[in-house]
Design a protein around this motif. Sequence first.
Motif, short mmCIF file in Angstrom:
data_model
loop_
_atom_site.label_atom_id
_atom_site.label_comp_id
_atom_site.label_asym_id
_atom_site.label_seq_id
_atom_site.Cartn_x
_atom_site.Cartn_y
_atom_site.Cartn_z
N LEU A 167 4.16 2.27 7.41
CA LEU A 167 3.87 3.05 6.20
C LEU A 167 4.82 4.24 6.09
CD1 LEU A 167 -0.01 3.00 6.61
CD2 LEU A 167 1.29 1.76 4.87
N VAL A 171 -2.79 6.49 2.43
CA VAL A 171 -3.32 5.25 2.98
C VAL A 171 -4.21 5.55 4.18
CG1 VAL A 171 -2.74 3.02 4.02
CG2 VAL A 171 -1.27 3.98 2.23
N ALA A 175 0.84 -1.20 0.00
CA ALA A 175 0.00 0.00 0.00
C ALA A 175 0.88 1.25 0.00
CB ALA A 175 -0.93 -0.01 1.21
#
Length: 281
Positions: free
Chosen positions: A167, A147, A140
Amino acid sequence: MSATRIPDAAPPSLVTRAESSEATVVEVAGRRVGNGWLGLVAGPCTVESREQTLAAARAVAAAGATWLRGGAFKLRTSPYSFQGLGAEALDILAEARAETGLPLVTELVDPRHAREVAAVADVIQIGARNMHNAPLLSEAAATGKPVLLKRGPAASVEELLMAAEYLLKAGNGQVLLCERGIRTFEHSTRYTLDIGAVPVLKRETHLPVIVDPSHAAGQRDLVLPLARAAVAAGADGVLVEVHPEPERALCDGPQLLPTDGFAAFADEIRAVAAVVGKRLG
Ligand code: PEP
Ligand code: MN
């Protein structure tokens, strides 16, 4: 944060709100969430048909939603439940996005879908069941799209921050955190909305925090009061599910707001936002 930190892990650092850190604003096509801008993310739980999706998208756009949501690939508790229309749904969502001009949030459930989902999505959702799925988080992050990371129903606030840290560590700083209810002994709601997590997260991280009252409540009459509470508690946005005919929905029917009541819902959200000094972004 607390004294409960896992001993072998360094504390999350990239997500942490330092004295100097500015609040992160996630912006797509001029529609902002964070730092005073409130997101109203709305749309169907899942794409069932072109007609149903466009009806929901038109209604939420007309009422002033800032981002459109809709699931193409679904992760259902039962393998016998509707699993989503998949690639066909992505085409329908692309049409709804083009027609309304709203940025689209849709969920990535499988790293193998990353490319096709990112081709349509403006924001990649990681669902509650996948919060701990580090390989999926990497995929992602690598799409380069913002995200929206949902808290797992049995995950602590610190675990949510750690998942977000994956992330940010992967180089993607456009991350929104989403409280969507946790599992407790209480069964009068589908999950227990952890409203306390909102001010805790706002204190601990610079990332925008949004609340999904639909999955927490599981019942449509509770969605508005929980959404109001979320905004009052400092959330940077709310995410709600909407359907033109909730009684005929293939997924999450009892919690879906009917499209014909959505304008009134949006008005209520705007009113609470004004009280706390926020504007729809
Ligand atoms: C959703 O938002 O479509 C969803 C499935 O929610 P959650 O991952 O929070 O259960
Ligand atoms: Mn749903």
